[in-house]
Design a protein around this motif. Structure first.
Motif, mmCIF file in Angstrom:
data_model
loop_
_atom_site.group_PDB
_atom_site.id
_atom_site.type_symbol
_atom_site.label_atom_id
_atom_site.label_comp_id
_atom_site.label_asym_id
_atom_site.label_seq_id
_atom_site.Cartn_x
_atom_site.Cartn_y
_atom_site.Cartn_z
ATOM 1 N N HIS A 90 0.809 -1.222 0.000
ATOM 2 C CA HIS A 90 0.000 0.000 0.000
ATOM 3 C C HIS A 90 0.846 1.278 0.000
ATOM 4 O O HIS A 90 0.323 2.360 0.246
ATOM 5 C CB HIS A 90 -0.963 0.012 1.189
ATOM 6 N N HIS A 91 2.145 1.147 -0.257
ATOM 7 C CA HIS A 91 3.044 2.311 -0.362
ATOM 8 C C HIS A 91 3.134 3.129 0.936
ATOM 9 O O HIS A 91 3.233 4.347 0.877
ATOM 10 C CB HIS A 91 2.609 3.253 -1.498
ATOM 11 N N HIS A 92 3.122 2.479 2.076
ATOM 12 C CA HIS A 92 3.183 3.199 3.351
ATOM 13 C C HIS A 92 4.586 3.098 3.947
ATOM 14 O O HIS A 92 4.849 2.343 4.880
ATOM 15 C CB HIS A 92 2.129 2.673 4.328
ATOM 16 N N TRP A 114 5.377 -15.252 -0.730
ATOM 17 C CA TRP A 114 5.740 -13.858 -1.001
ATOM 18 C C TRP A 114 6.184 -13.154 0.272
ATOM 19 O O TRP A 114 5.678 -13.413 1.355
ATOM 20 C CB TRP A 114 4.543 -13.115 -1.599
ATOM 21 N N THR A 115 7.145 -12.221 0.098
ATOM 22 C CA THR A 115 7.660 -11.412 1.196
ATOM 23 C C THR A 115 7.222 -9.962 1.008
ATOM 24 O O THR A 115 6.717 -9.586 -0.060
ATOM 25 C CB THR A 115 9.201 -11.452 1.213
ATOM 26 N N ALA A 116 7.471 -9.144 2.008
ATOM 27 C CA ALA A 116 7.184 -7.711 1.901
ATOM 28 C C ALA A 116 7.937 -7.101 0.731
ATOM 29 O O ALA A 116 7.399 -6.263 -0.007
ATOM 30 C CB ALA A 116 7.543 -7.003 3.210
ATOM 31 N N LEU A 117 9.190 -7.521 0.509
ATOM 32 C CA LEU A 117 9.981 -7.005 -0.607
ATOM 33 C C LEU A 117 9.313 -7.332 -1.938
ATOM 34 O O LEU A 117 9.253 -6.480 -2.830
ATOM 35 C CB LEU A 117 11.401 -7.572 -0.554
ATOM 36 N N VAL A 127 10.796 3.440 -3.017
ATOM 37 C CA VAL A 127 11.088 3.875 -1.642
ATOM 38 C C VAL A 127 10.978 2.693 -0.682
ATOM 39 O O VAL A 127 11.877 2.441 0.126
ATOM 40 C CB VAL A 127 10.154 5.030 -1.215
ATOM 41 N N CYS A 128 9.883 1.946 -0.776
ATOM 42 C CA CYS A 128 9.708 0.792 0.114
ATOM 43 C C CYS A 128 10.729 -0.303 -0.186
ATOM 44 O O CYS A 128 11.254 -0.932 0.733
ATOM 45 C CB CYS A 128 8.285 0.254 0.018
ATOM 46 N N VAL A 129 11.022 -0.521 -1.464
ATOM 47 C CA VAL A 129 12.036 -1.515 -1.834
ATOM 48 C C VAL A 129 13.366 -1.145 -1.183
ATOM 49 O O VAL A 129 14.024 -1.983 -0.558
ATOM 50 C CB VAL A 129 12.182 -1.627 -3.372
ATOM 51 N N GLU A 130 13.751 0.117 -1.297
ATOM 52 C CA GLU A 130 15.020 0.553 -0.721
ATOM 53 C C GLU A 130 15.027 0.401 0.799
ATOM 54 O O GLU A 130 16.022 -0.063 1.379
ATOM 55 C CB GLU A 130 15.307 2.002 -1.104
ATOM 56 N N LYS A 131 13.948 0.768 1.457
ATOM 57 C CA LYS A 131 13.860 0.635 2.924
ATOM 58 C C LYS A 131 14.039 -0.831 3.334
ATOM 59 O O LYS A 131 14.764 -1.139 4.280
ATOM 60 C CB LYS A 131 12.516 1.150 3.432
ATOM 61 N N LEU A 132 13.361 -1.720 2.631
ATOM 62 C CA LEU A 132 13.423 -3.142 2.967
ATOM 63 C C LEU A 132 14.815 -3.717 2.729
ATOM 64 O O LEU A 132 15.340 -4.458 3.566
ATOM 65 C CB LEU A 132 12.364 -3.914 2.182
ATOM 66 N N VAL A 133 15.429 -3.365 1.602
ATOM 67 C CA VAL A 133 16.775 -3.875 1.302
ATOM 68 C C VAL A 133 17.779 -3.347 2.323
ATOM 69 O O VAL A 133 18.587 -4.115 2.861
ATOM 70 C CB VAL A 133 17.186 -3.517 -0.144
ATOM 71 N N LYS A 134 17.713 -2.054 2.618
ATOM 72 C CA LYS A 134 18.638 -1.477 3.599
ATOM 73 C C LYS A 134 18.452 -2.087 4.985
ATOM 74 O O LYS A 134 19.402 -2.171 5.760
ATOM 75 C CB LYS A 134 18.468 0.038 3.666
#
Length: 177
Positions: A90-92, A114-117, A127-134
């Motif tokens: 949901h792009h939060h 499936w995962t959050a990523l 933005v969410c992809v980057e947050k999760l990877v970091k």
């Protein structure tokens, strides 16, 4: 209706309803009255907890009011979904920040593996992809179809740029799609 009873029409408890409405004061009032934060909804939102509902609405303040620890934030719904997956799809990003701060399991998988990523990738949320990877999300996890997050990126030209966020060493596919 009792503090933990499900509404016949909505299938939600009063706490879940307050979380859905973003009513922090009501959430606190219900918690003080002994509302159970672990109860899962019935009906259309079957399996969702108040935290999952708050995450899907992008309401970090409700999550904070719930005062939940990491193990409770990792509760899964009927399909195995978590609050982190819901926030990602949901792009939060601010909700994801809070969940990451609370050290939730970012590598939890739902019933389809499936995962959050993966959810963040499919909606194209850099933005969410980057947050999760970091935060340390495991990029090598495969879903039930044997696909990783990078494999999902390669299925659409719009998602190609996400590959470089997930693994800068991974070559971009040819743009012949």
């Amino acid at each position: 209706m009792g503090v933990d009873d499900h509404d016949t029409f909505s299938g939600l408890t009063p706490l879940q309803q307050a979380a859905q409405e973003g009513d922090v004061a009501k959430v606190v009032e219900l918690l003080d009255a002994g509302a159970d934060v672990n109860i899962q909804a019935n009906g259309e939102m079957a399996g969702k907890t108040a935290a999952m509902i708050a995450a899907s609405n992008g309401n970090t303040e409700i999550l904070k009011a719930l005062g939940r620890g990491p193990s409770l934030l990792d509760l899964k719904d009927a399909d195995g979904g978590t609050a982190a997956m819901t926030a990602a799809v949901h792009h939060h990003g601010s909700v994801l920040d809070y969940l990451i701060e609370k050290h939730v399991d970012l590598n939890a998988t739902d019933s389809d593996g499936w995962t959050a990523l993966m959810y963040a990738v499919t909606v194209g949320d850099a933005v969410c992809v980057e947050k999760l990877v970091k935060a340390g999300a495991d990029i090598s996890i495969k879903n039930a179809d044997g696909e990783t997050a990078i494999d999902l990126c390669k299925q659409s030209k719009k998602r190609y740029p996400l590959i470089q966020i997930i693994d800068p060493k991974e070559p971009l596919p040819d743009i012949t799609e």
